[in-house]
Design a protein around this motif. Structure first.
Motif, short mmCIF file in Angstrom:
data_model
loop_
_atom_site.label_atom_id
_atom_site.label_comp_id
_atom_site.label_asym_id
_atom_site.label_seq_id
_atom_site.Cartn_x
_atom_site.Cartn_y
_atom_site.Cartn_z
N LEU A 48 0.83 -1.21 0.00
CA LEU A 48 0.00 0.00 0.00
C LEU A 48 0.87 1.26 0.00
O LEU A 48 0.59 2.22 -0.72
N LYS A 49 1.92 1.22 0.79
CA LYS A 49 2.82 2.37 0.87
C LYS A 49 3.50 2.64 -0.47
O LYS A 49 3.76 3.79 -0.84
N ASP A 51 2.13 1.93 -3.28
CA ASP A 51 1.05 2.09 -4.26
C ASP A 51 0.92 0.90 -5.19
O ASP A 51 0.55 1.05 -6.36
N HIS A 52 1.21 -0.29 -4.69
CA HIS A 52 1.00 -1.53 -5.43
C HIS A 52 -0.37 -2.08 -5.00
O HIS A 52 -0.44 -3.00 -4.17
N LYS A 53 -1.42 -1.50 -5.53
CA LYS A 53 -2.76 -1.79 -5.03
C LYS A 53 -3.20 -3.23 -5.28
O LYS A 53 -3.90 -3.83 -4.46
N TYR A 56 -1.55 -5.25 -2.70
CA TYR A 56 -2.19 -4.94 -1.41
C TYR A 56 -3.49 -5.72 -1.25
O TYR A 56 -3.72 -6.37 -0.22
N ASN A 225 1.10 1.28 8.16
CA ASN A 225 1.52 2.50 7.49
C ASN A 225 1.62 3.67 8.46
O ASN A 225 2.49 4.54 8.33
#
Length: 308
Positions: A48-49, A51-53, A56, A225
């Motif tokens: 998530l951090k 931005d690999h959704k 995630y 996060n």
């Protein structure tokens, strides 16, 4: 890290990882299931951090697979075989666990206490069952041999159990049992008794004891996060933590405790950097800046503090 959580990686054999992904649990081992689920949650936070959704979503979904091991009759987790049948329903058996049993390790779903409480019938049901386990374990100073008894602070799988109450709406029970465990399991002054008479791998017993003494913890191991620190009742009147300038902008973080006695186990109020703190946690981001946490203790639980 993503590769090591997928077939061919170090998490386990290709067949086991594929089974775990498809069915939600590790075949024949509830202990590995809990560990793998938490590792998946941790990796999901990193995804998530970054931005690999897609990653995630995948790892977050897989981190909830532990629910397949829940037994509604006993309200505990148990190992299942590859056919989906419980290997046994003996809550004191170490079969299908790693140096633990259902009583000790069910609470290890550190990333989803809310989900565990929902399965059990709500926060009260979870707290009642966990409190029962602590009451039974108190007779043995919260120390059992591997895989025996209720709650054991003599080995790694149960070292976060007392802090679960806070996440189920009753932080005063965390405050009470943390003090009790510290006094009984880690209060000895010999190498044997001071570590619960058993295990001290990687300094973990000493580390847990130190966190209990200063009144800080983190049930998720700081993998979130936006990580937070859970607050309990320090045994010291003042603790000064010097912050490494390589990692922190602040110079030090001070914890001051008022009305601190052996009988005053319960937090009455807390103030962080001059502002009232009405929940049982504060952010690592605030800790990193340095400052002061002031805690007032009393002999009777303040059941209105820390529940927001």
């Amino acid at each position: 890290m993503r590769r090591n959580h997928l077939p061919g990686g170090v998490l386990g054999t290709k067949d086991d990882i594929e089974f775990y992904t498809a069915n939600g649990y590790w075949p024949n081992n509830a202990g590995i299931t809990i560990e793998a689920a938490f590792q998946d949650y941790s990796l999901a936070q990193m995804a998530l951090k970054l931005d690999h959704k897609k990653d995630y979503n995948f790892f977050m979904k897989r981190s909830s697979g532990w629910k397949a091991l829940y037994d509604p009759k006993q309200k505990l987790l148990f190992p299942k075989d590859r056919t989906g049948k419980f290997m046994h329903t003996d809550a004191f058996s170490g079969n299908g666990w790693i140096e633990a049993n259902a009583w000790q390790a069910t609470w290890g779903i550190s990333h989803d206490i809310k989900g565990l409480a929902k399965l059990m019938g709500g926060n009260n049901a979870l707290c009642d069952k966990l409190n029962f386990a602590f009451e039974k374990a108190q007779e043995s100073d919260f120390v059992y041999n591997y895989g025996e008894g209720y709650i054991s602070y003599a080995n790694q799988p149960g070292c976060s159990d007392a802090h679960v109450f806070s996440y189920a709406g009753k932080p005063w029970l965390t405050q009470y049992w943390v003090r009790k465990v510290q006094e009984q399991a880690y209060g000895g002054i010999t190498p044997d008794l001071g570590y619960g008479g058993s295990d001290e791998d990687q300094g973990q017993m000493g580390g847990v004891s130190s966190l209990m003494l200063i009144g800080l913890f983190n049930l998720q191991g700081n993998v979130n996060n936006d990580p937070v620190y859970d607050i309990t009742s320090p045994v010291f009147d003042k603790v000064t933590i010097k912050l490494d300038p390589q990692y922190y902008s602040g110079k030090q973080f001070v914890i001051k405790t008022y009305n601190n006695t052996s009988k005053n186990k319960y937090i009455q109020k807390a103030i962080l950097n001059g502002k009232p703190l009405n929940h049982f946690w504060f952010r690592h981001a605030d800790y990193a800046k340095g400052g002061e946490l002031a805690i007032w203790l009393g002999p009777v639980p303040n059941k209105q503090w820390g529940i927001n």
